[in-house]
Write a protein that holds these residues in place. Structure first.
Motif, PDB file in Angstrom:
ATOM      1  N   ILE A 118     -39.509  55.878 -27.199  1.00 54.96           N
ATOM      2  CA  ILE A 118     -38.460  56.907 -27.184  1.00 54.96           C
ATOM      3  C   ILE A 118     -37.880  56.910 -25.780  1.00 54.96           C
ATOM      4  O   ILE A 118     -38.618  56.884 -24.791  1.00 54.96           O
ATOM      5  N   ASP A 119     -36.540  56.939 -25.698  1.00 58.69           N
ATOM      6  CA  ASP A 119     -35.844  56.940 -24.408  1.00 58.69           C
ATOM      7  C   ASP A 119     -35.105  58.265 -24.251  1.00 58.69           C
ATOM      8  O   ASP A 119     -34.155  58.542 -24.985  1.00 58.69           O
ATOM      9  N   LEU A 120     -35.547  59.090 -23.304  1.00 58.68           N
ATOM     10  CA  LEU A 120     -34.907  60.372 -23.030  1.00 58.68           C
ATOM     11  C   LEU A 120     -34.036  60.252 -21.778  1.00 58.68           C
ATOM     12  O   LEU A 120     -34.397  59.531 -20.851  1.00 58.68           O
ATOM     13  N   PHE A 121     -32.910  60.969 -21.761  1.00 58.64           N
ATOM     14  CA  PHE A 121     -31.945  60.836 -20.667  1.00 58.64           C
ATOM     15  C   PHE A 121     -31.578  59.355 -20.562  1.00 58.64           C
ATOM     16  O   PHE A 121     -31.617  58.744 -19.500  1.00 58.64           O
ATOM     17  N   ALA A 122     -31.202  58.780 -21.692  1.00 54.01           N
ATOM     18  CA  ALA A 122     -31.101  57.327 -21.860  1.00 54.01           C
ATOM     19  C   ALA A 122     -29.940  56.673 -21.134  1.00 54.01           C
ATOM     20  O   ALA A 122     -29.985  55.474 -20.885  1.00 54.01           O
ATOM     21  N   GLY A 123     -28.890  57.432 -20.820  1.00 56.21           N
ATOM     22  CA  GLY A 123     -27.721  56.790 -20.229  1.00 56.21           C
ATOM     23  C   GLY A 123     -27.188  55.722 -21.169  1.00 56.21           C
ATOM     24  O   GLY A 123     -27.214  55.892 -22.376  1.00 56.21           O
ATOM     25  N   VAL A 124     -26.726  54.615 -20.622  1.00 57.29           N
ATOM     26  CA  VAL A 124     -26.208  53.533 -21.462  1.00 57.29           C
ATOM     27  C   VAL A 124     -27.317  52.617 -21.962  1.00 57.29           C
ATOM     28  O   VAL A 124     -27.058  51.692 -22.723  1.00 57.29           O
ATOM     29  N   GLY A 125     -28.551  52.852 -21.532  1.00 60.49           N
ATOM     30  CA  GLY A 125     -29.680  52.132 -22.113  1.00 60.49           C
ATOM     31  C   GLY A 125     -30.299  51.045 -21.274  1.00 60.49           C
ATOM     32  O   GLY A 125     -30.908  50.124 -21.821  1.00 60.49           O
ATOM     33  N   GLU A 173     -29.059  61.254 -25.171  1.00 59.82           N
ATOM     34  CA  GLU A 173     -28.098  61.274 -24.063  1.00 59.82           C
ATOM     35  C   GLU A 173     -27.085  62.356 -24.398  1.00 59.82           C
ATOM     36  O   GLU A 173     -26.604  62.420 -25.518  1.00 59.82           O
ATOM     37  N   TYR A 174     -26.759  63.208 -23.445  1.00 58.66           N
ATOM     38  CA  TYR A 174     -25.875  64.330 -23.749  1.00 58.66           C
ATOM     39  C   TYR A 174     -24.393  63.991 -23.639  1.00 58.66           C
ATOM     40  O   TYR A 174     -23.562  64.618 -24.289  1.00 58.66           O
ATOM     41  N   ILE A 225     -21.009  58.097 -22.910  1.00 59.73           N
ATOM     42  CA  ILE A 225     -22.159  57.288 -22.505  1.00 59.73           C
ATOM     43  C   ILE A 225     -23.045  56.994 -23.718  1.00 59.73           C
ATOM     44  O   ILE A 225     -23.515  55.865 -23.900  1.00 59.73           O
ATOM     45  N   ALA A 226     -23.248  57.988 -24.566  1.00 62.34           N
ATOM     46  CA  ALA A 226     -24.038  57.791 -25.785  1.00 62.34           C
ATOM     47  C   ALA A 226     -23.378  56.761 -26.692  1.00 62.34           C
ATOM     48  O   ALA A 226     -24.064  55.956 -27.335  1.00 62.34           O
ATOM     49  N   CYS A 251     -27.083  62.602 -29.592  1.00 63.69           N
ATOM     50  CA  CYS A 251     -26.125  62.921 -28.532  1.00 63.69           C
ATOM     51  C   CYS A 251     -26.002  64.435 -28.455  1.00 63.69           C
ATOM     52  O   CYS A 251     -25.191  65.051 -29.149  1.00 63.69           O
ATOM     53  N   GLU A 252     -26.858  65.007 -27.626  1.00 64.07           N
ATOM     54  CA  GLU A 252     -26.910  66.459 -27.499  1.00 64.07           C
ATOM     55  C   GLU A 252     -27.628  66.805 -26.193  1.00 64.07           C
ATOM     56  O   GLU A 252     -28.484  66.057 -25.728  1.00 64.07           O
ATOM     57  N   ASP A 253     -27.290  67.952 -25.635  1.00 65.75           N
ATOM     58  CA  ASP A 253     -27.972  68.445 -24.439  1.00 65.75           C
ATOM     59  C   ASP A 253     -29.430  68.709 -24.808  1.00 65.75           C
ATOM     60  O   ASP A 253     -29.720  69.449 -25.751  1.00 65.75           O
ATOM     61  N   ILE A 254     -30.340  68.093 -24.081  1.00 63.46           N
ATOM     62  CA  ILE A 254     -31.764  68.207 -24.409  1.00 63.46           C
ATOM     63  C   ILE A 254     -32.247  69.650 -24.380  1.00 63.46           C
ATOM     64  O   ILE A 254     -33.188  70.010 -25.073  1.00 63.46           O
ATOM     65  N   THR A 255     -31.570  70.512 -23.624  1.00 65.91           N
ATOM     66  CA  THR A 255     -31.981  71.916 -23.556  1.00 65.91           C
ATOM     67  C   THR A 255     -31.673  72.667 -24.845  1.00 65.91           C
ATOM     68  O   THR A 255     -32.212  73.742 -25.066  1.00 65.91           O
TER      69      THR A 255
END
Length: 126
Positions: free
Chosen positions: A6-13, A31-32, A36-37, A51-55
């Motif tokens: 699992i990749d969190l805060f993934a950016g472009v990968g 990725e929020y 970028i997502a 594609c959502e804010d993790i918070t």
């Protein structure tokens, strides 16, 4: 069977790509930023992207199915408030606390390993 990631805060990968090149399967990414997502999706078509804010994500609901079934969680939480480069705001910059959502993901999934890319100043108080 490939080890699962699992990749969190993934950016472009970038981290995802490195793990994929070493034989891992990235099953989920977050990725929020929409553009970028979208770039991530173009380069990692087999990975489910949230594609959502993790918070605002219901982490127990999202990660529930992955408990004990993930080998590695990777990610690079924002670190601008801790960085030695660029505009540093204050220790109270809300981005400084997003790493806690990464930690919560690790707690919920219980992967065998985790890799968090972050700047050294996160360990210092100011």
């Amino acid at each position: 069977m490939k080890p699962k990631v699992i990749d969190l805060f993934a950016g472009v990968g970038g981290l995802s790509l490195g793990f994929e090149k070493q034989g891992f399967e990235v099953v989920l990414a977050n990725e929020y930023d929409q553009s970028i997502a979208e770039s991530y999706r173009e380069n990692h078509k087999q990975t489910k992207m949230i594609c959502e804010d993790i918070t605002s994500i219901d982490l127990p609901e999202v990660f529930g199915d992955f408990y004990g079934n993930i080998d590695v969680i990777i990610g690079g939480p924002p670190c601008q408030g801790f960085s030695q480069k660029g505009q540093r705001k204050t220790i109270h910059d809300e981005r400084n606390f997003l790493f806690k959502y990464y930690v919560k993901g690790v707690e919920l999934v219980k992967p065998k390993y985790f890799l968090m890319e972050i700047v050294p100043n996160i360990l210092k108080e100011e």
